[in-house]
Design a protein around this motif. Structure first.
Motif, PDB file in Angstrom:
ATOM      1  N   ASP A 134      -4.577   7.522  13.032  1.00 38.34           N
ATOM      2  CA  ASP A 134      -3.529   8.285  12.922  1.00 38.34           C
ATOM      3  C   ASP A 134      -3.393   9.099  11.358  1.00 38.34           C
ATOM      4  N   VAL A 135      -2.748   9.997  11.348  1.00 36.55           N
ATOM      5  CA  VAL A 135      -2.967  10.927  10.138  1.00 36.55           C
ATOM      6  C   VAL A 135      -2.537  10.156   8.885  1.00 36.55           C
ATOM      7  N   GLY A 136      -1.315   9.480   8.981  1.00 32.19           N
ATOM      8  CA  GLY A 136      -0.746   8.655   8.037  1.00 32.19           C
ATOM      9  C   GLY A 136      -1.551   7.525   7.438  1.00 32.19           C
ATOM     10  N   SER A 137      -2.283   6.746   8.102  1.00 29.88           N
ATOM     11  CA  SER A 137      -3.057   5.649   7.925  1.00 29.88           C
ATOM     12  C   SER A 137      -4.498   6.296   7.367  1.00 29.88           C
ATOM     13  N   ILE A 138      -4.984   7.561   7.555  1.00 29.24           N
ATOM     14  CA  ILE A 138      -6.203   8.188   7.120  1.00 29.24           C
ATOM     15  C   ILE A 138      -5.838   8.448   5.703  1.00 29.24           C
ATOM     16  N   HIS A 139      -4.642   9.084   5.440  1.00 28.91           N
ATOM     17  CA  HIS A 139      -4.395   9.609   3.956  1.00 28.91           C
ATOM     18  C   HIS A 139      -4.334   8.306   3.073  1.00 28.91           C
ATOM     19  N   MET A 140      -3.308   7.224   3.781  1.00 27.84           N
ATOM     20  CA  MET A 140      -3.056   6.150   3.004  1.00 27.84           C
ATOM     21  C   MET A 140      -4.186   5.191   2.592  1.00 27.84           C
ATOM     22  N   ASN A 141      -5.209   5.281   3.485  1.00 22.20           N
ATOM     23  CA  ASN A 141      -6.277   4.469   3.426  1.00 22.20           C
ATOM     24  C   ASN A 141      -7.234   5.096   2.213  1.00 22.20           C
ATOM     25  N   LYS A 142      -7.300   6.447   2.084  1.00 23.72           N
ATOM     26  CA  LYS A 142      -7.734   7.257   1.203  1.00 23.72           C
ATOM     27  C   LYS A 142      -7.219   6.794  -0.302  1.00 23.72           C
ATOM     28  N   VAL A 143      -5.801   6.932  -0.307  1.00 20.94           N
ATOM     29  CA  VAL A 143      -5.155   6.373  -1.626  1.00 20.94           C
ATOM     30  C   VAL A 143      -5.481   4.833  -1.724  1.00 20.94           C
ATOM     31  N   LEU A 144      -5.460   4.152  -0.889  1.00 21.26           N
ATOM     32  CA  LEU A 144      -5.703   2.679  -0.996  1.00 21.26           C
ATOM     33  C   LEU A 144      -7.181   2.553  -1.719  1.00 21.26           C
ATOM     34  N   ALA A 202       0.665  -1.294  -0.028  1.00 25.75           N
ATOM     35  CA  ALA A 202      -0.106   0.002  -0.085  1.00 25.75           C
ATOM     36  C   ALA A 202       0.626   1.290   0.185  1.00 25.75           C
ATOM     37  N   PHE A 203       2.105   1.166   0.448  1.00 22.69           N
ATOM     38  CA  PHE A 203       2.788   2.503   0.669  1.00 22.69           C
ATOM     39  C   PHE A 203       3.989   2.450  -0.655  1.00 22.69           C
ATOM     40  N   SER A 204       3.721   1.780  -1.799  1.00 19.59           N
ATOM     41  CA  SER A 204       4.699   1.881  -2.699  1.00 19.59           C
ATOM     42  C   SER A 204       3.929   2.802  -3.856  1.00 19.59           C
ATOM     43  N   THR A 205       4.373   3.971  -4.257  1.00 19.34           N
ATOM     44  CA  THR A 205       4.096   4.824  -5.319  1.00 19.34           C
ATOM     45  C   THR A 205       4.128   4.237  -6.491  1.00 19.34           C
ATOM     46  N   LEU A 206       5.273   3.240  -6.784  1.00 25.72           N
ATOM     47  CA  LEU A 206       5.247   2.753  -8.065  1.00 25.72           C
ATOM     48  C   LEU A 206       4.121   1.934  -8.359  1.00 25.72           C
ATOM     49  N   CYS A 207       3.721   1.184  -7.575  1.00 25.33           N
ATOM     50  CA  CYS A 207       2.500   0.034  -7.327  1.00 25.33           C
ATOM     51  C   CYS A 207       1.414   0.874  -7.705  1.00 25.33           C
ATOM     52  N   HIS A 208       0.882   1.997  -7.130  1.00 22.98           N
ATOM     53  CA  HIS A 208      -0.313   2.667  -7.145  1.00 22.98           C
ATOM     54  C   HIS A 208      -0.225   3.483  -8.757  1.00 22.98           C
ATOM     55  N   GLU A 209       0.938   3.825  -8.910  1.00 21.51           N
ATOM     56  CA  GLU A 209       1.073   4.700 -10.392  1.00 21.51           C
ATOM     57  C   GLU A 209       0.781   3.516 -11.588  1.00 21.51           C
ATOM     58  N   ALA A 210       1.789   2.426 -11.379  1.00 23.13           N
ATOM     59  CA  ALA A 210       1.612   1.326 -12.545  1.00 23.13           C
ATOM     60  C   ALA A 210      -0.113   0.871 -12.434  1.00 23.13           C
TER      61      ALA A 210
END
Length: 365
Positions: free
Chosen positions: A63-73, A32-40
């Motif tokens: 926590d702030v990091g999880s909230i943002h990451m969950n929205k990206v996921l 989930a924290f791989s930008t290459l994964c999300h972009e590909a």
């Protein structure tokens, strides 16, 4: 513990070229924290490819990091063909974080290379009893728990030694603990251990200690069990799903409970047969089995129907009142950029990689 700048569209030209050149049929992204994964995955869906995502970790909701990451996921998984998680706990966590339908998420555990992780030919003497820790020395891996657990165990059992492999920001605390309690001769700090040397470190011990505060699966305890070590672990995440009860002693992520679990492990240690444990792990966790099950997921993904951009956009709108519209805009821009790239360099002008099988047949003839 590293930072990566997402480029959103910067990887589109090279990803497009790779997908066409290599004659790709399906794109499989991890973490989930791989930008290459999300972009590909985003670019692949724009180009009409089937995509699969595998999540290996557990994340919270506060926590702030999880909230943002969950929205990206949520954005990424809104349009994937299938998803894979490494445990049932991980699946539940991913479904809650992303809003993905549970029927599209499959549970495929990690496996272990049992040809690499074998017990020592001869069983070690139990004087002293050696407890091995191999982990990144960070808060999430429970390094602070080790600071409290190790002195207490050493006080209770004069014949117990610890071997700690790994590095990280919490290493300083462990070294301070060792100095404070004068345990230099009973606690060996190895620093970072290359993966090729993990087996030799495991084979020098009797018990493997995992103090993680959160864990989706924990392949480290599989490697330890394959080497014949009895495992003591915190009862967190997907850890209780990994090993049978007679191979692991579970404890709450609390120093006193972990000390009690180590006591229990030392008591039952003489009953453990490393060779038998290795054979059981070999039968339970095989990469060949995981590959076959992954292939089934791939086949199901390939049977999913292709959809146009207009048919896919409503999926992104469900991601939130404002986020949904933003995600739609991101995908529309990605689609426009892809079309412009097709005009600038049509697919037919991208050089394809040679067919190796065909080339060999030509050479033989």
């Amino acid at each position: 513990m590293q930072n990566t700048l997402p480029t959103f569209y910067g990887t589109l030209p090279i990803v497009r070229t790779i997908l066409i050149r290599e004659k790709i049929s399906l794109v499989h992204g991890h973490q989930a924290f791989s930008t290459l994964c999300h972009e590909a995955l985003m670019h692949a869906r724009t180009m009409g490819y089937k995509v699969i995502f595998t999540d290996h970790s557990l994340y919270g909701f506060a926590d702030v990091g999880s909230i943002h990451m969950n929205k990206v996921l949520q954005f990424t998984l809104a349009d994937v063909s299938q998803a894979i998680c490494v445990s049932h706990t991980s699946k539940e966590n991913t479904v809650l974080r992303s809003g993905m339908p549970p029927e599209k998420v499959y549970v495929l555990p990690n496996a272990v290379d049992t040809t690499m992780f074998k017990p020592a030919p001869e069983r070690l003497s139990m004087d002293p009893i050696v407890i091995v820790v191999i982990s990144r020395l960070v808060y999430r891996k429970g390094a602070d728990l080790l600071v409290e657990v190790i002195p207490e165990v050493c006080h209770l059992y004069p014949n117990v030694r610890f071997i700690i492999g790994g590095d990280g920001p919490k290493r300083v605390r462990l070294e301070e603990m060792r100095e404070k309690h004068s345990l230099q001769d009973r606690v060996d700090m190895l620093g970072a251990v290359p993966h090729a040397k993990v087996r030799s470190v495991l084979n020098s011990g009797h018990i493997f200690l995992n103090s993680s505060l959160t864990e989706a699966f924990c392949i480290a305890i599989l490697e330890a069990a394959s080497c014949g070590l009895l495992t003591v672990s915190t009862r967190v995440g997907g850890v209780p799903e990994v090993l049978p009860d007679d191979m692991i002693v579970l404890a709450k992520p609390d120093p006193s409970d972990m000390v009690h679990a180590i006591k229990e492990a030392i008591r039952i240690l003489p009953q453990i047969d490393p060779q038998e444990m290795h054979l059981r792990i070999k039968g339970m966790y095989s990469w060949q089995d995981v590959a076959k099950r992954t292939e089934i997921v791939y086949d199901r993904a390939m049977r999913c129907s292709n959809q146009t951009l207009l048919e896919r956009l409503p999926r992104y709108l469900t991601c939130g009142a404002w986020a949904g519209k933003l995600f739609c805009l991101v995908m529309i821009i990605d689609f426009i950029l892809w079309r412009l790239l097709q005009l600038w360099q049509p697919d037919s002008e991208v050089e394809l990689v040679p067919d190796i099988k065909l080339t060999k047949r030509i050479q033989r003839s």
